[in-house]
Design a protein around this motif. Sequence first.
Motif, mmCIF file in Angstrom:
data_model
loop_
_atom_site.group_PDB
_atom_site.id
_atom_site.type_symbol
_atom_site.label_atom_id
_atom_site.label_comp_id
_atom_site.label_asym_id
_atom_site.label_seq_id
_atom_site.Cartn_x
_atom_site.Cartn_y
_atom_site.Cartn_z
ATOM 1 N N THR A 203 0.825 -1.206 0.000
ATOM 2 C CA THR A 203 0.000 0.000 0.000
ATOM 3 C C THR A 203 0.860 1.256 0.000
ATOM 4 N N MET A 204 1.886 1.294 0.859
ATOM 5 C CA MET A 204 2.713 2.486 0.938
ATOM 6 C C MET A 204 3.425 2.762 -0.370
ATOM 7 N N THR A 215 1.394 9.773 5.953
ATOM 8 C CA THR A 215 1.346 10.930 6.853
ATOM 9 C C THR A 215 1.717 12.202 6.113
ATOM 10 N N ASP A 216 1.361 13.341 6.726
ATOM 11 C CA ASP A 216 1.726 14.634 6.152
ATOM 12 C C ASP A 216 3.043 15.124 6.765
ATOM 13 N N GLY A 217 3.410 16.364 6.462
ATOM 14 C CA GLY A 217 4.665 16.912 6.939
ATOM 15 C C GLY A 217 4.749 17.057 8.444
ATOM 16 N N LEU A 218 3.594 17.057 9.107
ATOM 17 C CA LEU A 218 3.565 17.154 10.565
ATOM 18 C C LEU A 218 3.427 15.792 11.232
ATOM 19 N N GLY A 219 3.442 14.736 10.417
ATOM 20 C CA GLY A 219 3.352 13.395 10.975
ATOM 21 C C GLY A 219 1.944 12.912 11.230
ATOM 22 N N ARG A 220 0.937 13.638 10.757
ATOM 23 C CA ARG A 220 -0.454 13.230 10.960
ATOM 24 C C ARG A 220 -0.893 12.305 9.828
ATOM 25 N N LEU A 367 20.575 0.781 -3.905
ATOM 26 C CA LEU A 367 21.418 1.729 -3.181
ATOM 27 C C LEU A 367 21.117 3.162 -3.592
ATOM 28 N N ASN A 368 20.824 3.363 -4.865
ATOM 29 C CA ASN A 368 20.522 4.709 -5.354
ATOM 30 C C ASN A 368 19.232 5.257 -4.750
ATOM 31 N N GLU A 369 18.271 4.382 -4.497
ATOM 32 C CA GLU A 369 16.964 4.824 -4.001
ATOM 33 C C GLU A 369 16.933 5.037 -2.488
ATOM 34 N N LEU A 370 17.769 4.306 -1.753
ATOM 35 C CA LEU A 370 17.670 4.325 -0.292
ATOM 36 C C LEU A 370 17.866 5.705 0.346
ATOM 37 N N PRO A 371 18.863 6.500 -0.070
ATOM 38 C CA PRO A 371 19.086 7.789 0.615
ATOM 39 C C PRO A 371 17.913 8.759 0.532
ATOM 40 N N SER A 372 17.043 8.611 -0.468
ATOM 41 C CA SER A 372 15.892 9.506 -0.588
ATOM 42 C C SER A 372 14.575 8.778 -0.330
ATOM 43 N N SER A 373 14.651 7.605 0.245
ATOM 44 C CA SER A 373 13.452 6.799 0.469
ATOM 45 C C SER A 373 12.618 7.359 1.624
ATOM 46 N N GLU A 374 11.418 6.853 1.736
ATOM 47 C CA GLU A 374 10.524 7.225 2.840
ATOM 48 C C GLU A 374 10.079 5.956 3.536
ATOM 49 N N LEU A 375 10.138 5.965 4.859
ATOM 50 C CA LEU A 375 9.781 4.780 5.636
ATOM 51 C C LEU A 375 8.390 4.927 6.237
ATOM 52 N N PRO A 376 7.742 3.827 6.580
ATOM 53 C CA PRO A 376 6.458 3.894 7.283
ATOM 54 C C PRO A 376 6.633 4.644 8.604
ATOM 55 N N GLY A 412 -8.794 5.546 7.628
ATOM 56 C CA GLY A 412 -8.279 6.850 8.046
ATOM 57 C C GLY A 412 -8.889 7.328 9.345
ATOM 58 N N ARG A 413 -10.198 7.147 9.502
ATOM 59 C CA ARG A 413 -10.860 7.578 10.753
ATOM 60 C C ARG A 413 -10.334 6.787 11.947
ATOM 61 N N GLU A 414 -10.148 5.485 11.770
ATOM 62 C CA GLU A 414 -9.637 4.676 12.864
ATOM 63 C C GLU A 414 -8.177 5.035 13.165
ATOM 64 N N ALA A 415 -7.422 5.392 12.120
ATOM 65 C CA ALA A 415 -6.037 5.805 12.344
ATOM 66 C C ALA A 415 -5.973 7.095 13.154
ATOM 67 N N THR A 416 -6.823 8.037 12.821
ATOM 68 C CA THR A 416 -6.849 9.305 13.555
ATOM 69 C C THR A 416 -7.252 9.078 15.006
ATOM 70 N N ALA A 417 -8.215 8.202 15.222
ATOM 71 C CA ALA A 417 -8.641 7.901 16.589
ATOM 72 C C ALA A 417 -7.501 7.272 17.372
ATOM 73 N N ALA A 418 -6.773 6.356 16.730
ATOM 74 C CA ALA A 418 -5.627 5.721 17.413
ATOM 75 C C ALA A 418 -4.533 6.736 17.690
ATOM 76 N N GLU A 419 -4.334 7.636 16.752
ATOM 77 C CA GLU A 419 -3.323 8.677 16.906
ATOM 78 C C GLU A 419 -3.644 9.586 18.075
ATOM 79 N N ASN A 420 -4.910 9.871 18.276
ATOM 80 C CA ASN A 420 -5.313 10.782 19.356
ATOM 81 C C ASN A 420 -5.117 10.190 20.746
ATOM 82 N N THR A 421 -4.864 8.888 20.804
ATOM 83 C CA THR A 421 -4.608 8.245 22.106
ATOM 84 C C THR A 421 -3.133 8.103 22.398
#
Length: 422
Positions: A203-204, A215-220, A367-376, A412-421
Amino acid sequence: MQRRFLGMTATILALGLTATLSGCGAEAEDGDVTLKLVAADYDLNGGDTTKRYWAGLVSAYTATHPGVKIEVQVESWNDVDRKVAEMVKAGDAPDIAQIGAYADYAADGQLYTADELLSVPVQANFLRPLAAAGEQRNAQYGMPFAASTRLLFFNQDLFDKAGIDGGPKTWAELAEDAEKLKKKDVKYPFALPLGPEEAQAETMMWLLSGGDGYTDGLGRYTIDSEENVKTFEWLRKNLVEKGLTGPVAPGKLNRKDAFAAFARGEVGMLNGHPSLMQEAEKKGVKVGKVALPGVNGKARSAMGVADWIMGFKQKNHRKEIGEFLNFVFDDRNVLKFAGDNDLLPVTVSANTVMRQDPQHANLQAFLNELPSSELPPVGKTSWAKVSENIKQNIGKAVEPGQAASGVLGEIGREATAAENTE
């Protein structure tokens, strides 16, 4: 990120072996301090390569640190996270754990920060995406131990038979290539494993190629963003409903089965990692690989993956843990472990050395992709729950006649609820 054993590379031999592989135990001379280390087993073939790696590393270290004894316990990936959790709960945390997640322990104040353990040069040497993924509330607790990234793989022989020249660079080209493969009766023109084994990773990769992510730039969490919904609508309309993803519905197809089918020559394209490349080539599949395609070109970034090593505070061995971990992250040791296990080095300097090693020419694209990769978002304590929800439900978003917005909206709604805890 479980990996297979590879041979020692010429580069590592030239550097010299810091971790001399002698014996299978982790014993050292009795000393003033005994460190307990629990580590994951990366040998998928039932061998003892991981045990021998740690044994050699410990032997080399304790030879020059007579006041320290290090006991190593290697556990399978099926058990290691659970066993560490049980040890922590029982009040007998290991001094060092090399496992799959660190966030809960960090949130509970049980871990040392990286800057409490590592020298400044060692900490600064981590590849930035990996170091960032090890942070929680602007402090790094998880130290990346092993890393990988993903590329789009294609079966060169099947491409040749279908008259396809090179790998796809855009989604439109990917769909067009899949149509050509289907006409040549390829079983899985594009394998899309969204089954519960590792759907959060697949999915990612697609979310990144569609221009967004988890997530966005603020980690939400932004799981149900407009871009993400469009991504899954595209998958449903252009791949699934056109019969281009094979005989097994994506929501029922697990990564392990998709990878096995690729190694059997039954898959035209899929998203893969270095171990699959090695396994497929061993079985006679000529593997082509390109960066993940995006809507109009290369995806904004590849997905990175890391396993973690961390130091627990419970037994107050900060100094000894730190000195040992500084040794663990010596480039010779980083390169040895990465080279043995089809993985990518986690440090800038070791990454540079591996890039220059002709023995690793087949890993250059990774190796070329790793330095600019994004992790979960592994630093979020809510991620385990959100990840499990994605594993169980994301396949529904590409079912024929299903609206991706509804499925992503619920996740997404369940993720936000989990995040708020948190």
